[in-house]
Design a protein around this motif. Structure first.
Motif, PDB file in Angstrom:
ATOM      1  N   MET A 130       0.848  -1.180  -0.097  1.00 34.48           N
ATOM      2  CA  MET A 130       0.034  -0.108   0.122  1.00 34.48           C
ATOM      3  C   MET A 130       0.881   1.270   0.012  1.00 34.48           C
ATOM      4  O   MET A 130       1.541   1.642   0.970  1.00 34.48           O
ATOM      5  N   PRO A 131       0.949   1.878  -1.136  1.00 34.58           N
ATOM      6  CA  PRO A 131       1.742   3.123  -1.214  1.00 34.58           C
ATOM      7  C   PRO A 131       1.095   4.266  -0.514  1.00 34.58           C
ATOM      8  O   PRO A 131      -0.124   4.491  -0.358  1.00 34.58           O
ATOM      9  N   LEU A 132       1.917   5.055   0.387  1.00 32.82           N
ATOM     10  CA  LEU A 132       1.510   6.277   0.861  1.00 32.82           C
ATOM     11  C   LEU A 132       1.924   7.400   0.394  1.00 32.82           C
ATOM     12  O   LEU A 132       2.979   7.822  -0.244  1.00 32.82           O
ATOM     13  N   SER A 133       0.841   8.379   0.254  1.00 29.46           N
ATOM     14  CA  SER A 133       1.421   9.677  -0.352  1.00 29.46           C
ATOM     15  C   SER A 133       1.930  10.738   0.749  1.00 29.46           C
ATOM     16  O   SER A 133       2.181  10.310   1.858  1.00 29.46           O
ATOM     17  N   GLU A 134       2.433  11.761   0.262  1.00 28.01           N
ATOM     18  CA  GLU A 134       3.152  12.609   1.174  1.00 28.01           C
ATOM     19  C   GLU A 134       2.363  13.232   2.178  1.00 28.01           C
ATOM     20  O   GLU A 134       2.408  13.513   3.479  1.00 28.01           O
ATOM     21  N   SER A 135       1.012  13.431   1.956  1.00 27.49           N
ATOM     22  CA  SER A 135       0.095  13.841   2.906  1.00 27.49           C
ATOM     23  C   SER A 135      -0.235  12.523   3.938  1.00 27.49           C
ATOM     24  O   SER A 135      -0.498  13.239   5.144  1.00 27.49           O
ATOM     25  N   ASP A 136      -0.072  11.388   3.548  1.00 27.01           N
ATOM     26  CA  ASP A 136      -0.351  10.288   4.570  1.00 27.01           C
ATOM     27  C   ASP A 136       0.705  10.441   5.164  1.00 27.01           C
ATOM     28  O   ASP A 136       0.481  10.173   6.667  1.00 27.01           O
ATOM     29  N   LEU A 137       1.955  10.573   4.835  1.00 28.15           N
ATOM     30  CA  LEU A 137       3.346  10.586   5.921  1.00 28.15           C
ATOM     31  C   LEU A 137       3.285  11.741   6.770  1.00 28.15           C
ATOM     32  O   LEU A 137       3.432  11.406   7.904  1.00 28.15           O
ATOM     33  N   GLU A 138       2.427  12.858   6.448  1.00 29.44           N
ATOM     34  CA  GLU A 138       2.523  13.974   7.169  1.00 29.44           C
ATOM     35  C   GLU A 138       1.550  13.757   8.456  1.00 29.44           C
ATOM     36  O   GLU A 138       1.559  13.940   9.486  1.00 29.44           O
ATOM     37  N   GLU A 139       0.353  12.977   8.044  1.00 27.06           N
ATOM     38  CA  GLU A 139      -0.484  12.380   9.194  1.00 27.06           C
ATOM     39  C   GLU A 139       0.079  11.550  10.079  1.00 27.06           C
ATOM     40  O   GLU A 139      -0.341  11.808  11.388  1.00 27.06           O
ATOM     41  N   LEU A 140       0.788  10.664   9.572  1.00 30.29           N
ATOM     42  CA  LEU A 140       1.656   9.374  10.524  1.00 30.29           C
ATOM     43  C   LEU A 140       2.349  10.466  11.281  1.00 30.29           C
ATOM     44  O   LEU A 140       2.837   9.959  12.589  1.00 30.29           O
ATOM     45  N   ARG A 141       3.098  11.310  10.860  1.00 32.15           N
ATOM     46  CA  ARG A 141       4.159  12.061  11.695  1.00 32.15           C
ATOM     47  C   ARG A 141       3.582  12.748  12.747  1.00 32.15           C
ATOM     48  O   ARG A 141       4.166  12.923  14.002  1.00 32.15           O
ATOM     49  N   GLY A 142       2.442  13.154  12.405  1.00 31.89           N
ATOM     50  CA  GLY A 142       1.474  13.918  13.675  1.00 31.89           C
ATOM     51  C   GLY A 142       1.283  13.048  14.436  1.00 31.89           C
ATOM     52  O   GLY A 142       1.136  13.201  15.878  1.00 31.89           O
ATOM     53  N   LEU A 143       0.862  11.696  13.986  1.00 32.54           N
ATOM     54  CA  LEU A 143       0.450  10.724  15.083  1.00 32.54           C
ATOM     55  C   LEU A 143       1.568  10.162  15.930  1.00 32.54           C
ATOM     56  O   LEU A 143       1.462  10.147  17.116  1.00 32.54           O
ATOM     57  N   ARG A 144       2.644  10.015  15.339  1.00 29.91           N
ATOM     58  CA  ARG A 144       3.877   9.608  16.188  1.00 29.91           C
ATOM     59  C   ARG A 144       4.188  10.928  17.109  1.00 29.91           C
ATOM     60  O   ARG A 144       4.615  10.399  18.145  1.00 29.91           O
ATOM     61  N   ALA A 145       4.080  12.106  16.663  1.00 30.10           N
ATOM     62  CA  ALA A 145       4.314  13.146  17.652  1.00 30.10           C
ATOM     63  C   ALA A 145       3.632  13.188  18.583  1.00 30.10           C
ATOM     64  O   ALA A 145       4.137  13.373  19.839  1.00 30.10           O
ATOM     65  N   GLU A 146       2.420  12.944  18.493  1.00 26.05           N
ATOM     66  CA  GLU A 146       1.158  12.835  19.518  1.00 26.05           C
ATOM     67  C   GLU A 146       1.679  11.881  20.492  1.00 26.05           C
ATOM     68  O   GLU A 146       1.497  12.128  21.636  1.00 26.05           O
ATOM     69  N   LEU A 147       1.990  10.745  20.015  1.00 27.57           N
ATOM     70  CA  LEU A 147       2.310   9.623  20.879  1.00 27.57           C
ATOM     71  C   LEU A 147       3.522   9.765  21.855  1.00 27.57           C
ATOM     72  O   LEU A 147       3.409   9.715  22.948  1.00 27.57           O
TER      73      LEU A 147
END
Length: 137
Positions: A1-18
């Motif tokens: 499943m390829p992820l777009s740049e916006s997908d990666l930005e959302e996941l970075r936000g989740l990582r930062a929150e955790l």
């Protein structure tokens, strides 16, 4: 499943929150102002199904970042249910801040590695204490 740049930005936000949530559990891990900030909301979907043994099983749903976030949040949920979430910590070495699983018997670990983070931190603290002039009684 390829992820777009916006997908990666959302996941970075989740990582930062955790990371923020984990660091807030450290005595000195987060600023007091950081603790008053409302957590970011990360929406992910999951389905509950029954397996062949009659147990309820949670499964992630969605596409892109939402699927990955669902996987991560389901793991967090299961760790909280199993009382292992409290063992996930952030290394207290300010130069490191790696997330680690505390395997100590009494859940007292503060460094991800005593050799690479604990010893240098203890040495710095020792040297700082030696530089402070002592007053004679």
């Amino acid at each position: 499943m390829p992820l777009s740049e916006s997908d990666l930005e959302e996941l970075r936000g989740l990582r930062a929150e955790l990371r923020r949530l984990l660091a807030s559990r450290n005595d000195d891990g987060a600023d007091a102002g950081d603790r008053t900030v409302a957590p970011a909301v990360h929406v992910a979907a999951a389905a509950v199904r029954m397996d062949r043994d009659g147990r309820a099983v949670l499964e992630p749903r969605g596409q892109g970042w939402r699927y990955v976030a669902a996987l991560v949040l389901l793991e967090v949920f299961q760790a909280q249910q199993a009382d292992t979430w409290r063992r996930l910590k952030i290394c207290r070495n300010a130069r490191c801040t790696t997330a680690f699983f505390d395997r100590s018997r009494n859940n007292s670990g503060v460094w991800h590695s005593t050799k690479t983070c604990g010893n240098p931190e203890n040495l710095r603290a020792h040297r700082a204490r030696q530089r402070v002039p002592t007053t004679g009684l």
